[in-house]
Design a protein around this motif. Structure first.
Motif, PDB file in Angstrom:
ATOM      1  N   GLY A   1       0.810  -1.209   0.000  1.00 32.53           N
ATOM      2  CA  GLY A   1       0.000   0.000   0.000  1.00 32.53           C
ATOM      3  C   GLY A   1       0.847   1.264   0.000  1.00 32.53           C
ATOM      4  O   GLY A   1       0.351   2.338   0.348  1.00 32.53           O
ATOM      5  N   ASP A   2       2.118   1.163  -0.365  1.00 34.41           N
ATOM      6  CA  ASP A   2       3.028   2.311  -0.238  1.00 34.41           C
ATOM      7  C   ASP A   2       4.118   2.179  -1.310  1.00 34.41           C
ATOM      8  O   ASP A   2       5.054   1.401  -1.177  1.00 34.41           O
ATOM      9  N   ASN A   3       3.982   2.980  -2.386  1.00 34.19           N
ATOM     10  CA  ASN A   3       4.889   2.813  -3.522  1.00 34.19           C
ATOM     11  C   ASN A   3       6.347   3.142  -3.210  1.00 34.19           C
ATOM     12  O   ASN A   3       7.258   2.549  -3.798  1.00 34.19           O
ATOM     13  N   ALA A   4       6.569   4.066  -2.268  1.00 32.01           N
ATOM     14  CA  ALA A   4       7.958   4.400  -1.936  1.00 32.01           C
ATOM     15  C   ALA A   4       8.657   3.178  -1.347  1.00 32.01           C
ATOM     16  O   ALA A   4       9.797   2.846  -1.708  1.00 32.01           O
ATOM     17  N   ILE A   5       7.953   2.496  -0.447  1.00 26.96           N
ATOM     18  CA  ILE A   5       8.535   1.292   0.153  1.00 26.96           C
ATOM     19  C   ILE A   5       8.673   0.191  -0.911  1.00 26.96           C
ATOM     20  O   ILE A   5       9.673  -0.547  -0.936  1.00 26.96           O
ATOM     21  N   LEU A   6       7.702   0.092  -1.792  1.00 29.31           N
ATOM     22  CA  LEU A   6       7.795  -0.907  -2.868  1.00 29.31           C
ATOM     23  C   LEU A   6       9.070  -0.677  -3.683  1.00 29.31           C
ATOM     24  O   LEU A   6       9.812  -1.619  -3.989  1.00 29.31           O
ATOM     25  N   ASN A   7       9.341   0.574  -4.020  1.00 30.47           N
ATOM     26  CA  ASN A   7      10.545   0.840  -4.808  1.00 30.47           C
ATOM     27  C   ASN A   7      11.815   0.478  -4.047  1.00 30.47           C
ATOM     28  O   ASN A   7      12.754  -0.082  -4.603  1.00 30.47           O
ATOM     29  N   LYS A   8      11.826   0.769  -2.734  1.00 29.42           N
ATOM     30  CA  LYS A   8      12.981   0.356  -1.918  1.00 29.42           C
ATOM     31  C   LYS A   8      13.150  -1.160  -1.940  1.00 29.42           C
ATOM     32  O   LYS A   8      14.260  -1.678  -1.988  1.00 29.42           O
ATOM     33  N   MET A   9      12.018  -1.883  -1.869  1.00 27.25           N
ATOM     34  CA  MET A   9      12.077  -3.348  -1.857  1.00 27.25           C
ATOM     35  C   MET A   9      12.605  -3.876  -3.195  1.00 27.25           C
ATOM     36  O   MET A   9      13.397  -4.822  -3.233  1.00 27.25           O
ATOM     37  N   ILE A  10      12.166  -3.253  -4.286  1.00 29.75           N
ATOM     38  CA  ILE A  10      12.670  -3.684  -5.599  1.00 29.75           C
ATOM     39  C   ILE A  10      14.193  -3.503  -5.657  1.00 29.75           C
ATOM     40  O   ILE A  10      14.928  -4.377  -6.110  1.00 29.75           O
ATOM     41  N   LYS A  11      14.670  -2.373  -5.132  1.00 27.88           N
ATOM     42  CA  LYS A  11      16.129  -2.143  -5.112  1.00 27.88           C
ATOM     43  C   LYS A  11      16.838  -3.137  -4.180  1.00 27.88           C
ATOM     44  O   LYS A  11      17.940  -3.598  -4.477  1.00 27.88           O
ATOM     45  N   TYR A  12      16.215  -3.403  -3.035  1.00 32.13           N
ATOM     46  CA  TYR A  12      16.805  -4.358  -2.083  1.00 32.13           C
ATOM     47  C   TYR A  12      17.015  -5.722  -2.742  1.00 32.13           C
ATOM     48  O   TYR A  12      18.073  -6.330  -2.620  1.00 32.13           O
ATOM     49  N   LYS A  13      15.988  -6.179  -3.456  1.00 30.87           N
ATOM     50  CA  LYS A  13      16.094  -7.487  -4.110  1.00 30.87           C
ATOM     51  C   LYS A  13      17.168  -7.450  -5.210  1.00 30.87           C
ATOM     52  O   LYS A  13      17.910  -8.418  -5.399  1.00 30.87           O
ATOM     53  N   GLN A  14      17.238  -6.319  -5.938  1.00 33.09           N
ATOM     54  CA  GLN A  14      18.239  -6.215  -7.003  1.00 33.09           C
ATOM     55  C   GLN A  14      19.648  -6.258  -6.419  1.00 33.09           C
ATOM     56  O   GLN A  14      20.529  -6.964  -6.915  1.00 33.09           O
ATOM     57  N   LYS A  15      19.828  -5.542  -5.316  1.00 33.35           N
ATOM     58  CA  LYS A  15      21.155  -5.528  -4.677  1.00 33.35           C
ATOM     59  C   LYS A  15      21.525  -6.937  -4.164  1.00 33.35           C
ATOM     60  O   LYS A  15      22.660  -7.391  -4.313  1.00 33.35           O
ATOM     61  N   MET A  16      20.538  -7.613  -3.557  1.00 28.97           N
ATOM     62  CA  MET A  16      20.787  -8.976  -3.057  1.00 28.97           C
ATOM     63  C   MET A  16      21.235  -9.878  -4.205  1.00 28.97           C
ATOM     64  O   MET A  16      22.174 -10.674  -4.067  1.00 28.97           O
ATOM     65  N   GLU A  17      20.592  -9.739  -5.354  1.00 27.87           N
ATOM     66  CA  GLU A  17      20.965 -10.556  -6.515  1.00 27.87           C
ATOM     67  C   GLU A  17      22.390 -10.222  -6.968  1.00 27.87           C
ATOM     68  O   GLU A  17      23.202 -11.124  -7.186  1.00 27.87           O
ATOM     69  N   ASN A  18      22.663  -8.932  -7.067  1.00 28.38           N
ATOM     70  CA  ASN A  18      24.008  -8.536  -7.513  1.00 28.38           C
ATOM     71  C   ASN A  18      25.083  -9.058  -6.557  1.00 28.38           C
ATOM     72  O   ASN A  18      26.116  -9.585  -6.987  1.00 28.38           O
ATOM     73  N   ASP A  19      24.840  -8.907  -5.263  1.00 23.51           N
ATOM     74  CA  ASP A  19      25.826  -9.364  -4.273  1.00 23.51           C
ATOM     75  C   ASP A  19      26.066 -10.865  -4.379  1.00 23.51           C
ATOM     76  O   ASP A  19      27.204 -11.337  -4.291  1.00 23.51           O
ATOM     77  N   ALA A  20      24.964 -11.629  -4.586  1.00 23.96           N
ATOM     78  CA  ALA A  20      25.106 -13.086  -4.653  1.00 23.96           C
ATOM     79  C   ALA A  20      25.878 -13.494  -5.901  1.00 23.96           C
ATOM     80  O   ALA A  20      26.755 -14.371  -5.848  1.00 23.96           O
ATOM     81  N   VAL A  21      25.573 -12.857  -7.035  1.00 28.90           N
ATOM     82  CA  VAL A  21      26.310 -13.190  -8.262  1.00 28.90           C
ATOM     83  C   VAL A  21      27.788 -12.845  -8.094  1.00 28.90           C
ATOM     84  O   VAL A  21      28.683 -13.605  -8.500  1.00 28.90           O
ATOM     85  N   ALA A  22      28.050 -11.730  -7.427  1.00 29.43           N
ATOM     86  CA  ALA A  22      29.437 -11.279  -7.269  1.00 29.43           C
ATOM     87  C   ALA A  22      30.280 -12.260  -6.466  1.00 29.43           C
ATOM     88  O   ALA A  22      31.512 -12.299  -6.607  1.00 29.43           O
ATOM     89  N   LYS A  23      29.618 -13.045  -5.624  1.00 26.77           N
ATOM     90  CA  LYS A  23      30.384 -13.992  -4.808  1.00 26.77           C
ATOM     91  C   LYS A  23      31.161 -14.972  -5.669  1.00 26.77           C
ATOM     92  O   LYS A  23      32.146 -15.562  -5.229  1.00 26.77           O
ATOM     93  N   ASN A  24      30.710 -15.180  -6.911  1.00 24.21           N
ATOM     94  CA  ASN A  24      31.401 -16.117  -7.791  1.00 24.21           C
ATOM     95  C   ASN A  24      32.805 -15.644  -8.148  1.00 24.21           C
ATOM     96  O   ASN A  24      33.644 -16.454  -8.547  1.00 24.21           O
ATOM     97  N   LYS A  25      33.051 -14.342  -7.993  1.00 22.36           N
ATOM     98  CA  LYS A  25      34.397 -13.844  -8.325  1.00 22.36           C
ATOM     99  C   LYS A  25      35.441 -14.290  -7.308  1.00 22.36           C
ATOM    100  O   LYS A  25      36.620 -14.355  -7.607  1.00 22.36           O
ATOM    101  N   ASN A  26      34.988 -14.538  -6.097  1.00 15.88           N
ATOM    102  CA  ASN A  26      35.955 -14.801  -5.033  1.00 15.88           C
ATOM    103  C   ASN A  26      35.879 -16.220  -4.465  1.00 15.88           C
ATOM    104  O   ASN A  26      36.369 -16.472  -3.371  1.00 15.88           O
ATOM    105  N   LEU A  27      35.220 -17.121  -5.200  1.00 13.57           N
ATOM    106  CA  LEU A  27      35.110 -18.485  -4.672  1.00 13.57           C
ATOM    107  C   LEU A  27      36.495 -19.098  -4.489  1.00 13.57           C
ATOM    108  O   LEU A  27      37.275 -19.185  -5.431  1.00 13.57           O
ATOM    109  N   LYS A  28      36.793 -19.574  -3.297  1.00 11.43           N
ATOM    110  CA  LYS A  28      38.091 -20.212  -3.004  1.00 11.43           C
ATOM    111  C   LYS A  28      38.006 -21.697  -3.313  1.00 11.43           C
ATOM    112  O   LYS A  28      37.392 -22.455  -2.550  1.00 11.43           O
ATOM    113  N   ILE A  29      38.546 -22.081  -4.402  1.00  9.67           N
ATOM    114  CA  ILE A  29      38.464 -23.500  -4.764  1.00  9.67           C
ATOM    115  C   ILE A  29      39.864 -24.064  -5.018  1.00  9.67           C
ATOM    116  O   ILE A  29      40.666 -23.448  -5.663  1.00  9.67           O
TER     117      ILE A  29
END
Lengths: 164, 164, 164, 164, 164, 164, 164, 164
Positions: free
Chosen positions: B136-164
């Protein structure tokens, strides 16, 4: 209120889940809230499901209700692609009584919640969707307050007719 | 944002649950959403709990997050007295790994839903509360969309530093 | 002995539990102990339930027997408001065989016990209520001693007619 | 109040259960109720156990509290030989988290109830024993009403010191 | 043999699963089979995961090994998008001992199998991937026959040094 | 395609499992893959089972599908004697819903994997066998790609006829 | 061979268990071994049960087979009073599928074993009793070797008539 | 009494189970009964295991005790090849607390019993083996009667030193 200004998207993994999931639709009808209803499997129709979830905000959907059984991934998959609340309904299975469905839906990792209700309890999924909309809509909130009051009155009234 | 225009009420059955429940508060802080936080037991302080829940709408509360363990009745008791969404957090117990808490919270009867998240996952309870407000609040919705995008970016980025 | 000098209050979350809970009433009839019997849901009728439990001591009630299924909070809620023994009867559910009911009733936190009997075993709840009253009433104790003796005799006698 | 006009018999299957079972004794001390406390195994000392249970009424015992783990038969065996209430405390085991103890104690057949409390919760067993005695003793009932009131006050007071 | 003519794709829901999943890689190294290894979450990085799975056949991948915990959807999501075998490794969780992971992975609906191995047993996932490749590659089959023979010899030899 | 150039061996612990296991055969027929099908118990016919498994590679078998219930050892016993993939189908039992079969099959020790599918889901065992053969056979791979495409189309098409 | 030189005592907690327990008697008949068969409840007839068990060695009984359901204490109680092997048959219950019976029987404490067979599998209890007697009786051992050989032949022969 | 006129064969799936299984050997030493002890895996060393079991009667073995964890097939495999009693010891696992081991061992199909004892309770397996031998050997029976008497005396004596 099917397909009329839908605010809720109802999806299920298999059309055999329809009789259970219609309990959610019935509640939305009772509150005058529009909804879409589709078969969309996380496993058999991943493209169709992804498209449904990713475009849902644009279509005006505020809540997705997803029902699935066994390795029940549909609610979690929807939650990964939709930024507003996803409600999961664990469908009872033939083998493990729905314990598999419940754990597959509720035990989501940090960052991607699914609002899980009781096994087979699509009615409660419908009520929870109404409550979520009510959080931003006073008219619906007032209807919900009356709904709860009526439920209480009806339950108390049962004591008049107890056959003992 | 504790006690500032609270939109979310966080309650827990015991103060020993506080470290877990603060994960929900942290998320609300991150999204700039006000909240209250209280110890309120369904069993030890039924009056206090009832008062908290019955007056919550008037205080502007839109969602209650309730954490409890064992025979975990607090979320259901809150849901019986509050007409907007209640989110239940099953707390892991010393004996049955939180299976008792989970079943006590999620298996609610028709008419009174509790939106259940994973065992001990108060972070997801916080995110779900944000999503409910975002409906019921578009400002918060937009923050949530950004939050999810950042979470995705951070998770993908972890592949750069995998210690194998 | 319904409603005659009631010493036992029998409550249940739903009138569909009545056939099971009447087994408790039957035992009380057999021992000549008065009782009340009501539908009182922790979730649907919290006010009615609270009133029933808080005024029970004044009405002469010495034991409450509460039956409930799923997220079975009724016995615990009664125990939070009544200072004498509460007996919980876990009702078998359609989905998880009553394991959810059992854990929701028995796993109460320190300070608020519920005396839990076997799933669906309202007969034993009745017998336990009789034993609790017998602890302060020698006439009832003597009846209980005879009841157990007769049960033993009947069980031994079954060996005469074993069809093998 | 050990061995002073004992009204409660506390037994346990193994002396390794003593630290847990002493929580029951502590509650009885708090209420000024006398008790006996013994190691008595259903399996290793059947004669001793039978003698303890069969002569308990004559010794003035009104409630037996029995703690046991694994295939936890002690409470049921006591209930077969004692006509007043038997409270069972399922002791947590090293292998199955006490689920074996719980089911072995709570799932008693019709005719022979055991009042089961939560796993390892001997404190609640003590409180339940007090409530059983209180059902026939107004002085103890009044102490119990005060005990519950104090518990409520203490829990509410915790909100003053929540570290957030 | 990381990133050398990869025939096996190893993915996991979180980089915290890496120590467990490396057991699969070690087996592939031992058999001289190339592999890719990535963090790819069904919930946090759905796009990245979909791209990895849909293009895997073109990259020469014959088997995907996917490890995940809790509501463990990664193996099933991979199986919905990849036409060759997907092996699922249920990761042990902090709360339910991996029972949630196991049921979320193994209970897949008709049409979309996941080849599930034991909880945390990525070594066996590696061996199963080798066996799948061996079904179409006699050189690898012969290595597997020798591997099993050596395992048998080593196990029998342990009897020489039993400390009793 | 029974007994025609068999590439898959289907075995089951009891002939009562035949109706379930034929679902695997049906899939193999659909893909034109030959198979053998036998009753072979790990417990009642250990010699026959050992001979079947040890000579399977020579007969051209590339995958064994083994179904069993209860203490379901057949898949593991086959895996101990056959160097290529063994797929286990846990058969639902009358007492524990197939949880015993599932755990007996999936929890194999390091060194000897069994590729486990869902309880009673022999159809998925058939599909997994096809996928394993497809890993070394492009014609079968192409059939599998079409099979999955058709499954997706059929599932999406169900939305045209939803009875709501 | 009922009541003829009985070497095996068959007891059960309730006469409703008789149809299941007769499967054990049938096996003993097949091997020509005498037996007694009685209803003897650990909870309802403790005296009768104690007498049966304590005098069994004198009557020539070498093995006791005890069947019970729910909080199934009969096998353990027999084992506490009888110095030779006690075999426990967990009877399937209406509520928890016999898991309660199984754990109540198998999880015996150190010092007092019960030889537990599968839920409802009194046939195997009969065979185990025969094997125990066979350990000290070569004629019975030879019959058992033939029995196993016939079972193997019969099972292999089923492959001739598989309807596929 | 290792390797002296062995009457009992002790086998285990892995040498890591040795510390637990030695509890059985200790009991046999106490009763002066000879035994063999070997690592013999149903999965890693099927040939070695088969040879051990098939030749056991000839070596004078009257009982086999087999310990195994996870998908614990060793006791059942032994029972398929040995006509005298097999005792199964479910070993506690790292993931599912030994519930997998227990169900894999106890739920044997009709025709092939395994005498199952409690999880990790090799001591009771040893005692059960003694009782089986005692069924055909009065000297051992008398030792067992004394053993039980001493156990009872020791347990009763613990009441003298209870620290309360």
């Amino acid at each position: 209120m099917k397909n009329q200004n839908p605010q809720v998207g109802i999806i299920m993994g298999s059309d055999s889940d329809l009789p259970i999931m219609l309990e959610a639709a019935k509640i939305l009808d009772e509150f005058g809230i529009g909804y879409e209803i589709k078969v969309a499997s996380a496993h058999r129709t991943p493209e169709y499901t992804a498209k449904f979830c990713k475009t849902a905000v644009k279509r005006g959907i505020k809540v997705i209700i997803a029902g699935a059984g066994g390795a029940a991934h549909l609610p979690g998959v929807a939650a990964s692609m939709f930024p507003l609340p996803v409600i999961g309904v664990p469908i009872k299975t033939k083998t493990l009584e729905g314990m598999d469905s419940l754990l597959s839906i509720v035990q989501m990792p940090g960052g991607v919640p699914v609002a899980t209700v009781a096994i087979n309890n699509a009615k409660n999924a419908g009520l929870l969707a109404v409550q979520i909309i009510a959080a931003g809509d006073n008219a619906i909130l007032n209807k919900m307050i009356k709904y709860k009051q009526k439920m209480e009155n009806d339950a108390v009234a049962k004591n008049k007719n107890l056959k003992i």
